[in-house]
Design an enzyme around this catalytic site. Structure first.
Site, mmCIF file in Angstrom:
data_model
loop_
_atom_site.group_PDB
_atom_site.id
_atom_site.type_symbol
_atom_site.label_atom_id
_atom_site.label_comp_id
_atom_site.label_asym_id
_atom_site.label_seq_id
_atom_site.Cartn_x
_atom_site.Cartn_y
_atom_site.Cartn_z
ATOM 1 N N SER A 259 0.776 -1.164 0.219
ATOM 2 C CA SER A 259 -0.004 0.072 -0.260
ATOM 3 C C SER A 259 1.088 1.174 0.063
ATOM 4 C CB SER A 259 -0.942 -0.087 1.047
ATOM 5 O OG SER A 259 -1.704 -1.359 1.408
HETATM 6 N N1 SAH Z 1 -0.337 -5.160 4.199
HETATM 7 C C1 SAH Z 1 0.362 -5.466 2.871
HETATM 8 C C2 SAH Z 1 -0.695 -5.047 1.599
HETATM 9 C C3 SAH Z 1 -1.142 -6.387 1.397
HETATM 10 S S1 SAH Z 1 -2.019 -6.415 -0.305
HETATM 11 C C4 SAH Z 1 1.750 -4.414 2.743
HETATM 12 O O1 SAH Z 1 2.254 -3.798 3.633
HETATM 13 O O2 SAH Z 1 2.308 -4.748 1.902
HETATM 14 C C5 SAH Z 1 -3.291 -7.340 0.336
HETATM 15 C C6 SAH Z 1 -2.739 -8.885 0.700
HETATM 16 O O3 SAH Z 1 -4.086 -9.496 1.226
HETATM 17 C C7 SAH Z 1 -2.311 -9.783 -0.375
HETATM 18 O O4 SAH Z 1 -1.069 -10.076 -0.197
HETATM 19 C C8 SAH Z 1 -3.179 -10.828 -0.490
HETATM 20 O O5 SAH Z 1 -2.659 -11.837 -0.997
HETATM 21 C C9 SAH Z 1 -3.977 -11.037 0.836
HETATM 22 N N2 SAH Z 1 -5.068 -11.565 0.998
HETATM 23 C C10 SAH Z 1 -6.055 -11.370 -0.015
HETATM 24 N N3 SAH Z 1 -7.117 -12.281 0.641
HETATM 25 C C11 SAH Z 1 -6.878 -12.777 1.781
HETATM 26 C C12 SAH Z 1 -7.425 -13.786 2.604
HETATM 27 N N4 SAH Z 1 -8.705 -14.124 2.524
HETATM 28 N N5 SAH Z 1 -6.530 -14.032 3.905
HETATM 29 C C13 SAH Z 1 -5.358 -13.394 4.106
HETATM 30 N N6 SAH Z 1 -4.601 -12.650 2.995
HETATM 31 C C14 SAH Z 1 -5.479 -12.279 1.947
#
Ligand code: SAH
Length: 218
Positions: free
Chosen positions: A60
């Site tokens: 993000s």
């Molecule tokens: N906090 C992260 C941004 C993550 S983007 C950072 O600082 O880089 C969102 C993430 O959520 C992705 O990696 C995706 O794979 C994950 N995601 C999507 N659905 C999910 C679920 N049901 N359980 C856990 N993670 C999930």
């Protein structure tokens, strides 16, 4: 590249009003975003924008990360659940803020990303003893470490109301922040369990939350 650019990023976040507390500002100085972006994008590590981290996922933008941490009011000693580990950047920030008396549980559904996050966190130079990385469907939350002082969802959720199971995993005065909306556009919603309020705080675009209580795979 180096700390000067990181400091510039943080000064921008402070002047733009995204960063307001000393603890969160210090954590952003201690956790260098450079270690959490792919090698070929290192020159953009301190740009205030989201960047791809592989597997169709993104890290993000710093302003959104700072804003969410400030709104949640994450503090030393708290137990926090993060849903969507991704690059591990926000996980490391949370670990800095809550400290050794606190605990960060972070769930990721893509195993390779959880592994990458673990490597990134190690590369960033600290051996955080308060981080628990879990590979599982985070849309169900994570009961073994509940209840939490704070829950931060970093993927878009299709719905959130007082009957949502994630709310049951919060302490009575806990807070949750999550992007809620459709696949392409959401609002960040801040839920405060103590007073039972849902506050719309910022329009955002996040990748979708998959899994049992998320969006169906396309
Ligand atoms: N906090 C992260 C941004 C993550 S983007 C950072 O600082 O880089 C969102 C993430 O959520 C992705 O990696 C995706 O794979 C994950 N995601 C999507 N659905 C999910 C679920 N049901 N359980 C856990 N993670 C999930």
């Amino acid at each position: 590249m180096g700390n000067e650019e990181l400091e510039k990023m943080i000064t921008h976040l402070r002047f733009a009003g995204y960063l307001t507390s000393k603890d969160i500002e210090t954590a952003m100085l201690l956790v260098d975003r450079r270690f959490f972006v792919p090698e070929k994008l290192k020159q953009s590590a301190y740009d205030d924008c989201a960047l791809p981290v592989g597997y169709g996922q993104t890290i993000s933008a710093p302003n959104v990360v700072a804003f969410m941490l400030e709104k949640l009011g994450v503090k030393k000693g708290m137990s926090v659940l993060e849903i969507g580990t991704g690059s591990g950047y926000n996980t490391a920030l949370l670990a800095e803020i809550v400290g050794l008396k606190g605990k960060v549980t972070s769930i990721e559904v893509v195993q390779e990303l959880s592994k990458l996050a673990n490597e990134n966190i190690k590369k960033s130079g600290k051996n955080y003893k308060n981080i628990f990385l879990i590979v599982s469907d985070g849309s169900e939350g994570y009961l073994p470490n509940a209840p939490y002082d704070a829950i931060v969802v970093t993927a878009a959720m299709p719905w959130l109301d007082e009957n949502h199971h994630l709310i049951k995993q919060l302490k009575p005065n806990g807070k949750l922040i999550a992007p809620v909306g459709d696949r392409y556009f959401q609002n960040l919603i801040l839920y405060n369990k103590n007073i039972g309020t849902f506050e719309k705080v910022l329009p955002v675009i996040f990748v979708p939350l998959l899994g049992k209580y998320g969006f169906k795979r396309e």
